[in-house]
Motif scaffolding. Structure first.
Motif, PDB file in Angstrom:
ATOM      1  N   TYR A   2      45.912  25.180   5.434  1.00 38.67           N
ATOM      2  CA  TYR A   2      45.864  26.425   4.665  1.00 38.67           C
ATOM      3  C   TYR A   2      47.032  26.491   3.675  1.00 38.67           C
ATOM      4  O   TYR A   2      46.878  26.938   2.551  1.00 38.67           O
ATOM      5  CB  TYR A   2      45.898  27.645   5.592  1.00 38.67           C
ATOM      6  N   GLN A   3      48.200  26.045   4.131  1.00 36.43           N
ATOM      7  CA  GLN A   3      49.390  26.048   3.281  1.00 36.43           C
ATOM      8  C   GLN A   3      49.169  25.161   2.064  1.00 36.43           C
ATOM      9  O   GLN A   3      49.590  25.485   0.962  1.00 36.43           O
ATOM     10  CB  GLN A   3      50.610  25.568   4.088  1.00 36.43           C
ATOM     11  N   GLY A   4      48.485  24.031   2.259  1.00 34.66           N
ATOM     12  CA  GLY A   4      48.207  23.126   1.151  1.00 34.66           C
ATOM     13  C   GLY A   4      47.327  23.778   0.097  1.00 34.66           C
ATOM     14  O   GLY A   4      47.561  23.618  -1.105  1.00 34.66           O
ATOM     15  N   ILE A   5      46.327  24.521   0.538  1.00 29.74           N
ATOM     16  CA  ILE A   5      45.440  25.220  -0.395  1.00 29.74           C
ATOM     17  C   ILE A   5      46.238  26.261  -1.163  1.00 29.74           C
ATOM     18  O   ILE A   5      46.158  26.359  -2.386  1.00 29.74           O
ATOM     19  CB  ILE A   5      44.265  25.896   0.357  1.00 29.74           C
ATOM     20  N   LEU A   6      47.039  27.021  -0.434  1.00 28.76           N
ATOM     21  CA  LEU A   6      47.845  28.076  -1.036  1.00 28.76           C
ATOM     22  C   LEU A   6      48.850  27.508  -2.036  1.00 28.76           C
ATOM     23  O   LEU A   6      48.974  27.989  -3.158  1.00 28.76           O
ATOM     24  CB  LEU A   6      48.581  28.836   0.071  1.00 28.76           C
ATOM     25  N   ASN A   7      49.555  26.477  -1.630  1.00 28.85           N
ATOM     26  CA  ASN A   7      50.621  25.928  -2.464  1.00 28.85           C
ATOM     27  C   ASN A   7      50.120  25.182  -3.689  1.00 28.85           C
ATOM     28  O   ASN A   7      50.884  24.943  -4.616  1.00 28.85           O
ATOM     29  CB  ASN A   7      51.538  25.034  -1.640  1.00 28.85           C
ATOM     30  N   ASP A   8      48.858  24.803  -3.701  1.00 34.18           N
ATOM     31  CA  ASP A   8      48.310  24.083  -4.846  1.00 34.18           C
ATOM     32  C   ASP A   8      47.872  25.025  -5.975  1.00 34.18           C
ATOM     33  O   ASP A   8      47.556  24.580  -7.061  1.00 34.18           O
ATOM     34  CB  ASP A   8      47.143  23.197  -4.421  1.00 34.18           C
ATOM     35  N   THR A  74      31.506  46.119   5.837  1.00 31.97           N
ATOM     36  CA  THR A  74      31.113  45.337   7.004  1.00 31.97           C
ATOM     37  C   THR A  74      31.485  43.872   6.829  1.00 31.97           C
ATOM     38  O   THR A  74      32.019  43.246   7.736  1.00 31.97           O
ATOM     39  CB  THR A  74      29.587  45.450   7.224  1.00 31.97           C
ATOM     40  N   TYR A  75      31.191  43.341   5.657  1.00 30.92           N
ATOM     41  CA  TYR A  75      31.545  41.951   5.332  1.00 30.92           C
ATOM     42  C   TYR A  75      32.862  41.952   4.563  1.00 30.92           C
ATOM     43  O   TYR A  75      33.226  42.965   3.963  1.00 30.92           O
ATOM     44  CB  TYR A  75      30.453  41.326   4.454  1.00 30.92           C
ATOM     45  N   PRO A  76      33.558  40.832   4.566  1.00 30.39           N
ATOM     46  CA  PRO A  76      34.795  40.776   3.764  1.00 30.39           C
ATOM     47  C   PRO A  76      34.504  41.072   2.292  1.00 30.39           C
ATOM     48  O   PRO A  76      33.470  40.665   1.768  1.00 30.39           O
ATOM     49  CB  PRO A  76      35.257  39.319   3.927  1.00 30.39           C
ATOM     50  N   VAL A  77      35.410  41.803   1.642  1.00 23.59           N
ATOM     51  CA  VAL A  77      35.252  42.077   0.211  1.00 23.59           C
ATOM     52  C   VAL A  77      35.680  40.838  -0.572  1.00 23.59           C
ATOM     53  O   VAL A  77      36.450  40.014  -0.080  1.00 23.59           O
ATOM     54  CB  VAL A  77      36.076  43.305  -0.252  1.00 23.59           C
ATOM     55  N   LYS A  78      35.159  40.712  -1.768  1.00 19.92           N
ATOM     56  CA  LYS A  78      35.550  39.589  -2.619  1.00 19.92           C
ATOM     57  C   LYS A  78      36.929  39.858  -3.198  1.00 19.92           C
ATOM     58  O   LYS A  78      37.156  40.896  -3.806  1.00 19.92           O
ATOM     59  CB  LYS A  78      34.536  39.375  -3.732  1.00 19.92           C
ATOM     60  N   LEU A  79      37.838  38.922  -2.981  1.00 19.98           N
ATOM     61  CA  LEU A  79      39.197  39.036  -3.503  1.00 19.98           C
ATOM     62  C   LEU A  79      39.307  38.233  -4.791  1.00 19.98           C
ATOM     63  O   LEU A  79      38.562  37.281  -5.001  1.00 19.98           O
ATOM     64  CB  LEU A  79      40.208  38.500  -2.474  1.00 19.98           C
ATOM     65  N   PRO A  80      40.263  38.578  -5.653  1.00 24.34           N
ATOM     66  CA  PRO A  80      40.426  37.825  -6.904  1.00 24.34           C
ATOM     67  C   PRO A  80      40.859  36.381  -6.630  1.00 24.34           C
ATOM     68  O   PRO A  80      41.429  36.080  -5.578  1.00 24.34           O
ATOM     69  CB  PRO A  80      41.528  38.572  -7.651  1.00 24.34           C
ATOM     70  N   GLU A  81      40.607  35.526  -7.591  1.00 23.22           N
ATOM     71  CA  GLU A  81      40.970  34.121  -7.468  1.00 23.22           C
ATOM     72  C   GLU A  81      42.472  33.974  -7.219  1.00 23.22           C
ATOM     73  O   GLU A  81      43.286  34.653  -7.840  1.00 23.22           O
ATOM     74  CB  GLU A  81      40.605  33.370  -8.748  1.00 23.22           C
ATOM     75  N   GLY A  82      42.812  33.102  -6.280  1.00 24.71           N
ATOM     76  CA  GLY A  82      44.212  32.843  -5.967  1.00 24.71           C
ATOM     77  C   GLY A  82      44.928  34.018  -5.327  1.00 24.71           C
ATOM     78  O   GLY A  82      46.153  34.111  -5.391  1.00 24.71           O
ATOM     79  N   PHE A  83      44.193  34.882  -4.672  1.00 24.84           N
ATOM     80  CA  PHE A  83      44.751  36.132  -4.152  1.00 24.84           C
ATOM     81  C   PHE A  83      45.989  35.906  -3.286  1.00 24.84           C
ATOM     82  O   PHE A  83      47.045  36.503  -3.529  1.00 24.84           O
ATOM     83  CB  PHE A  83      43.690  36.906  -3.364  1.00 24.84           C
ATOM     84  N   TYR A  84      45.888  35.063  -2.266  1.00 26.24           N
ATOM     85  CA  TYR A  84      47.006  34.899  -1.338  1.00 26.24           C
ATOM     86  C   TYR A  84      48.225  34.280  -2.018  1.00 26.24           C
ATOM     87  O   TYR A  84      49.357  34.690  -1.772  1.00 26.24           O
ATOM     88  CB  TYR A  84      46.583  34.091  -0.110  1.00 26.24           C
ATOM     89  N   ALA A  85      48.007  33.308  -2.887  1.00 21.48           N
ATOM     90  CA  ALA A  85      49.120  32.697  -3.620  1.00 21.48           C
ATOM     91  C   ALA A  85      49.764  33.729  -4.543  1.00 21.48           C
ATOM     92  O   ALA A  85      51.002  33.795  -4.657  1.00 21.48           O
ATOM     93  CB  ALA A  85      48.634  31.496  -4.420  1.00 21.48           C
ATOM     94  N   ARG A  86      48.941  34.533  -5.173  1.00 19.92           N
ATOM     95  CA  ARG A  86      49.461  35.546  -6.090  1.00 19.92           C
ATOM     96  C   ARG A  86      50.246  36.623  -5.346  1.00 19.92           C
ATOM     97  O   ARG A  86      51.248  37.128  -5.843  1.00 19.92           O
ATOM     98  CB  ARG A  86      48.317  36.128  -6.900  1.00 19.92           C
ATOM     99  N   LYS A  88      51.815  36.071  -2.486  1.00 23.95           N
ATOM    100  CA  LYS A  88      53.050  35.389  -2.089  1.00 23.95           C
ATOM    101  C   LYS A  88      54.048  35.401  -3.250  1.00 23.95           C
ATOM    102  O   LYS A  88      55.235  35.676  -3.059  1.00 23.95           O
ATOM    103  CB  LYS A  88      52.738  33.951  -1.667  1.00 23.95           C
ATOM    104  N   LEU A  89      53.567  35.130  -4.434  1.00 22.57           N
ATOM    105  CA  LEU A  89      54.412  35.146  -5.623  1.00 22.57           C
ATOM    106  C   LEU A  89      54.934  36.559  -5.902  1.00 22.57           C
ATOM    107  O   LEU A  89      56.103  36.745  -6.250  1.00 22.57           O
ATOM    108  CB  LEU A  89      53.636  34.612  -6.827  1.00 22.57           C
ATOM    109  N   THR A  90      54.100  37.561  -5.716  1.00 20.84           N
ATOM    110  CA  THR A  90      54.501  38.954  -5.910  1.00 20.84           C
ATOM    111  C   THR A  90      55.639  39.326  -4.969  1.00 20.84           C
ATOM    112  O   THR A  90      56.640  39.921  -5.392  1.00 20.84           O
ATOM    113  CB  THR A  90      53.301  39.905  -5.693  1.00 20.84           C
ATOM    114  N   VAL A  91      55.505  38.970  -3.693  1.00 22.44           N
ATOM    115  CA  VAL A  91      56.556  39.279  -2.719  1.00 22.44           C
ATOM    116  C   VAL A  91      57.846  38.549  -3.097  1.00 22.44           C
ATOM    117  O   VAL A  91      58.935  39.117  -3.030  1.00 22.44           O
ATOM    118  CB  VAL A  91      56.099  38.932  -1.283  1.00 22.44           C
TER     119      VAL A  91
END
Length: 165
Positions: A2-8, A74-86, A88-91
């Motif tokens: 997961y970290q590899g996906i995020l960091n790329d 009920t189902y996960p909402v669609k998040l913007p592209e690169g959400f988790y990386a973005r 992480k960058l915001t924090v």
């Protein structure tokens, strides 16, 4: 994994000085813009070699909005592209600017969002294993979550098969 996906995830950065990266076979002159993997951009920013473009940040308000949307669906909402990386960058940027309260609030909202999304994914994999082939469902997941989905599917399916008579 997961970290590899995020960091790329690629972020735009401007080099503040000449930088040679022989292990990557690259070098950059000062004032050059480049799309860099998140991990590299953060590392270079820490040593003052680049300035990261803040245009790809996710606002704290957006994280809160996605958290509330997630709690209602009920189902996960669609998040913007690169959400988790973005996020992480915001924090990272909030901490760098000394807004520790804001960084903690974003991290807490993200944690609550993650818990809700993981819960939904796990329940769906356990109750409807064919969800792993549902394009409508898969389109709502981030690349990191798709990797988690596949891992959960294998673990849950093998567990159920092992304990069922």
């Amino acid at each position: 994994m997961y970290q590899g996906i995020l960091n790329d995830y690629r972020v735009r950065a401007v080099f503040k000085k000449d930088v040679a990266l022989p292990l990557l076979g690259a070098s950059y002159k000062a004032n050059t813009e480049a799309d860099l993997p998140l991990y590299l951009a953060l590392s270079l920013e820490e040593v003052g070699a680049v300035e990261i473009d803040e245009g790809s940040l996710i606002t704290p308000k957006d994280v809160t909005t996605y958290k509330y949307m997630e709690q209602r669906e009920t189902y996960p909402v669609k998040l913007p592209e690169g959400f988790y990386a973005r996020v992480k960058l915001t924090v990272h940027v909030l901490n760098k600017k000394g807004d520790f309260k804001g960084a903690r609030a974003v991290a807490q909202d993200l944690r609550e969002l993650l818990i809700e999304r993981i819960r939904k994914i796990a329940v769906l994999v356990a109750t409807k294993p064919d969800v792993v082939n549902d394009q409508g469902f898969l389109e709502r997941l981030t690349p990191e979550e798709k990797a988690l989905l596949n891992s959960l599917y294998v673990s849950i399916s093998s567990f159920i098969a092992a304990v069922m008579p």
